[in-house]
Design a protein around this motif. Structure first.
Motif, PDB file in Angstrom:
ATOM      1  N   GLN A 105       1.688   7.131  -6.337  1.00  0.00           N
ATOM      2  CA  GLN A 105       0.651   8.126  -6.614  1.00  0.00           C
ATOM      3  C   GLN A 105       1.132   9.539  -6.263  1.00  0.00           C
ATOM      4  N   ILE A 106       1.812   9.637  -5.123  1.00  0.00           N
ATOM      5  CA  ILE A 106       2.337  10.953  -4.703  1.00  0.00           C
ATOM      6  C   ILE A 106       3.340  11.460  -5.703  1.00  0.00           C
ATOM      7  N   ASP A 148       0.820  -1.217   0.000  1.00  0.00           N
ATOM      8  CA  ASP A 148       0.000   0.000   0.000  1.00  0.00           C
ATOM      9  C   ASP A 148       0.854   1.268   0.000  1.00  0.00           C
ATOM     10  N   ALA A 149       1.923   1.246   0.777  1.00  0.00           N
ATOM     11  CA  ALA A 149       2.804   2.424   0.857  1.00  0.00           C
ATOM     12  C   ALA A 149       3.468   2.691  -0.472  1.00  0.00           C
ATOM     13  N   GLU A 150       3.953   1.656  -1.148  1.00  0.00           N
ATOM     14  CA  GLU A 150       4.581   1.831  -2.442  1.00  0.00           C
ATOM     15  C   GLU A 150       3.579   2.398  -3.441  1.00  0.00           C
ATOM     16  N   SER A 151       2.341   1.853  -3.375  1.00  0.00           N
ATOM     17  CA  SER A 151       1.320   2.365  -4.288  1.00  0.00           C
ATOM     18  C   SER A 151       1.036   3.850  -4.011  1.00  0.00           C
ATOM     19  N   ARG A 165       1.481  12.534  -8.771  1.00  0.00           N
ATOM     20  CA  ARG A 165       0.819  13.839  -8.574  1.00  0.00           C
ATOM     21  C   ARG A 165       1.837  14.976  -8.546  1.00  0.00           C
ATOM     22  N   ALA A 166       3.003  14.735  -7.876  1.00  0.00           N
ATOM     23  CA  ALA A 166       4.046  15.757  -7.811  1.00  0.00           C
ATOM     24  C   ALA A 166       4.550  16.101  -9.198  1.00  0.00           C
ATOM     25  N   GLU A 167       4.748  15.036 -10.031  1.00  0.00           N
ATOM     26  CA  GLU A 167       5.206  15.292 -11.385  1.00  0.00           C
ATOM     27  C   GLU A 167       4.164  16.073 -12.165  1.00  0.00           C
ATOM     28  N   GLU A 168       2.876  15.709 -11.984  1.00  0.00           N
ATOM     29  CA  GLU A 168       1.827  16.459 -12.658  1.00  0.00           C
ATOM     30  C   GLU A 168       1.793  17.910 -12.195  1.00  0.00           C
TER      31      GLU A 168
END
Length: 520
Positions: A42-43, A35-38, A46-49
């Protein structure tokens, strides 16, 4: 069951439980890691976006900023270009103006050069004429010496003797003129001293300044005023200090006294007694005392009204009372209080005109004759008495000096003294202010104009400044500048020989030539 088996079972159960727990924990840990890796992916995504979005926004902002900078630069460039064009136009105009000025300067230089040439020619011409004139003068001098038989030294000596004789005559005329002026001044001062003394101490005087008349309803009242064996009239004269004259004149009783306040008290008291009808010594004393108090209040009100009229405040109560008493004092038939008020106004206006304190000047003018209200109570002239009174009641030094020196009795130490003296002279010398009547004033003005009109060449003569100056218009056809000067001197001599007048009369002769044409 055997306890050992129980222990073993328990230990085995514990071991299995521990192993199950470890397996469960590992399973949970693996799930959490997944879950943490997922979530981390995602983080990161989102940061790249967000980074990409911010990069695009920054690029847009940079582009907009660049556009704005470009527009501002273009705007400044346009402004600079307009300024440069404006400066070019201004420089062009200035260059045109400078060229015009240079052209004018060249023209003026040419004019100056021409003028200098003309001046040089004129100077040469003047020098030539001067030499010719010198030669002519030498020739005339030689001819004069030959005709007169006198050399230069003898002619100079004779001319000086003639000038000395003429100057002696002129000096004699000036001495006679000043002697006449001194005599007139002495006569005027003596008349003032004599009349003032008569008003204070003499036994008789003119009816205009020493008597008052009281109307009575009938001649029967005369007897009641006299009383049995004259007791009423004696009591009245004793209480008032006046003389009551009862003669054959019908309907009138005359009250005579040199003190105008006493005379006014007597007049008012006698009117009250006549109106009351009860005339006896005790009633006389009562009415006279009551009238004296009323008159004192009236005097105080007169003084306060005078102060209010000229806007002078802060005077001592005694000074205000003395001002009110000036209402009952006359000088050469002029009411002294009205004269003081007039001098105050004139002094204030003169002081304002020359930049002095107008309020202080009005104070000096109002109080300059205050000594006349008490000159019958003290020795000396009214300037000294007034100065002593003002000093006693704390008046300023300028006010004291104006009171003591407004008749030029002292060396002037304050400009306010000169102002008050001038205002006093103006108030006293205006037509009708003192002894000179209007008829006499008009007659004197007509005499000046008539005498001037008798000389040849005089067209018109106008007496102005209350007879202190005469303007004479002479004909330009019948007179020259030299003859106009002689007419002026002849008029002055005629005045000195035929008229008697105080002071001086200024004679101005005007001669002019006018040319008039009509354009049609």
């Amino acid at each position: 069951m055997d306890p050992k088996y129980v222990v073993i079972v328990v230990l085995l159960a514990c071991v299995f439980a521990s192993g199950g727990t470890l397996l469960w924990i590992r399973l949970l840990d693996r799930l959490r890691r997944r879950d943490a890796e997922s979530e981390a992916r995602q983080i990161v995504r989102r940061a790249e976006e967000e980074t990409e979005r911010r990069r695009r926004e920054v690029e847009l902002e940079l582009k907009e900023f660049a556009l704005r900078q470009k527009e501002e630069g273009e705007k400044e460039l346009r402004t600079l270009r307009e300024e440069l064009h404006e400066r070019e136009r201004s420089l062009g105009k200035r260059q045109d103006v400078l060229e015009q000025e240079a052209e004018q300067l060249r023209k003026q230089e040419k004019i100056v050069e021409a003028t200098q040439r003309k001046l040089t020619e004129r100077i040469q011409d003047v020098n030539r004429r001067k030499e010719e004139l010198a030669k002519l003068l030498d020739l005339q001098r030689q001819t004069l010496h030959e005709l007169s038989g006198l050399n230069r030294e003898e002619a100079t000596k004779r001319l000086l003797e003639m000038l000395d004789t003429q100057l002696q005559q002129e000096a004699g005329a000036v001495i006679v003129k000043h002697e006449k002026r001194v005599a007139e001044t002495c006569e005027q001062k003596a008349r003032e001293v004599l009349l003032t003394s008569l008003q204070r101490y003499a036994a008789s005087h003119t009816a205009e300044t020493t008597t008052s008349s009281v109307d009575i309803p009938s001649d029967e009242m005369k007897g009641r005023i006299i009383g049995r064996e004259g007791r009423n009239i004696r009591a009245f004269e004793k209480a008032t200090g006046v003389d009551v004259i009862i003669d054959d004149t019908p309907g009138v009783v005359i009250v005579s006294a040199f003190d105008m306040i006493r005379r006014e008290v007597a007049r008012l008291a006698l009117n009250k007694l006549i109106a009351d009808g009860r005339i006896h010594p005790s009633r006389i004393e009562e009415i006279v005392a009551e009238t004296q108090k009323e008159l004192e209040r009236h005097i105080q009100k007169l003084g306060e009204a005078a102060c209010q009229e000229v806007d002078v405040h802060g005077l001592h109560e005694r000074i205000v009372n003395l001002l009110g008493r000036l209402h009952f004092r006359t000088s050469y038939s002029q009411n002294v209080l009205r004269h003081a008020i007039e001098v105050a106004f004139l002094a204030g206006m003169i002081a304002d005109e020359i930049g002095l304190n107008g309020t202080l000047a009005r104070r000096c003018g109002l109080l300059h004759d205050i000594g006349k209200a008490a000159d019958h109570e003290a020795e000396g002239g009214h300037p000294k008495i007034g100065a002593d009174l003002l000093k006693r009641y704390g008046e300023p030094r300028e006010v004291i000096h104006a009171a003591s020196g407004h008749h030029d009795d002292l060396r002037v130490e304050s400009p306010f003294t000169v102002v008050v003296a001038a205002a006093d002279a103006c108030s006293a010398s205006r037509p009708g202010a003192r002894r000179e009547t209007l008829e006499r004033y008009i007659k004197r003005m007509e005499e000046l104009e008539t005498i001037a009109g008798q000389f040849p060449g005089v067209e018109q003569a106008f007496a102005i400044q209350a007879g202190r100056e005469l303007r004479v218009m002479v004909s330009a056809k019948d007179t020259t500048d030299e003859s106009a000067a002689k007419v002026c001197r002849d008029i002055v001599r005629a005045f000195e020989e035929r008229l008697t007048y105080p002071g001086e009369i200024k004679v101005t002769v005007l001669r002019e030539t006018r040319y008039t044409e009509m354009a049609r």
